[in-house]
Design an enzyme around this catalytic site. Structure first.
Site, short mmCIF file in Angstrom:
data_model
loop_
_atom_site.label_atom_id
_atom_site.label_comp_id
_atom_site.label_asym_id
_atom_site.label_seq_id
_atom_site.Cartn_x
_atom_site.Cartn_y
_atom_site.Cartn_z
CB CYS A 189 -16.10 0.79 -26.65
SG CYS A 189 -14.43 1.10 -26.05
CG ASN A 199 -11.91 -8.98 -24.58
OD1 ASN A 199 -11.48 -9.89 -25.27
ND2 ASN A 199 -13.07 -9.03 -23.97
CB CYS A 236 -11.18 -2.74 -25.93
SG CYS A 236 -12.66 -2.11 -25.15
CB CYS A 239 -11.42 1.32 -28.88
SG CYS A 239 -11.02 0.11 -27.60
CD GLU A 263 -11.59 -2.78 -30.35
OE1 GLU A 263 -11.34 -3.38 -29.28
OE2 GLU A 263 -12.73 -2.54 -30.76
#
Ligand SMILES: O=c1ccn([C@H]2C[C@H](O)[C@@H](CO)O2)c(=O)[nH]1
Ligand SMILES: [Zn+2]
Length: 134
Positions: free
Chosen positions: A93, A47, A58, A96, A60
């Site tokens: 989240c 992140n 993030c 993502c 991801e």
């Protein structure tokens, strides 16, 4: 499509290393992710936060966007692993999840983990049922 536990071990180790690079001076919550392509390449991400909080990215998305920047396209991905220092497996989240739906196949396995050995495997479709698509 599924991947072996060994494959997820490797991907998780990469995600754990990537987490160490997190730039998280506001939340102090470090996250790491790693994505595996069907042809065996791996891309990782952490992140990256910003004083303008809505710009925080993030782990991801950093990993997936890094793969896209290297030339990968939707359908090229085989698996994704995410880890953070959470009580249970980290839960991605909504942003993502939406990005995963766009870039990854619905049945692609995602490994949600933490630093204490918790692991949960879940598909992209299960992470975001009834997703918005164009
Ligand atoms: O799955 C998650 C959840 C949160 N974060 C980041 C965003 C922000 O930098 C910090 C706190 O939300 O953690 C991730 O990278 N991945
Ligand atoms: Zn996210």
């Amino acid at each position: 499509m599924s991947v072996s536990p060994n494959t997820f071990d490797d991907l998780l180790a990469l995600a754990r290393d990537a987490r160490e690079q997190a730039y998280a001076p506001y939340s102090h919550f470090q996250v790491g992710a790693a994505v595996l392509t069907r042809d065996g390449r791996q891309f990782s991400g952490c992140n990256v936060e910003n004083a303008s909080y809505s710009l925080c990215n993030c782990a991801e998305r950093t990993a997936l966007f890094s793969a896209i920047a290297a030339g990968c396209r939707p359908g090229d991905f085989a698996a994704l692993a995410v880890t953070a220092d959470t009580d249970g497996p980290v839960s991605p989240c909504g942003a993502c999840r939406q990005v995963m739906v766009e870039l990854c196949n619905a049945d692609m396995p995602v490994l949600l983990a933490n630093l204490r050995g918790a692991r949960q495997e879940i598909s992209v479709a299960a992470l975001l049922p009834n997703a918005f698509r164009l």
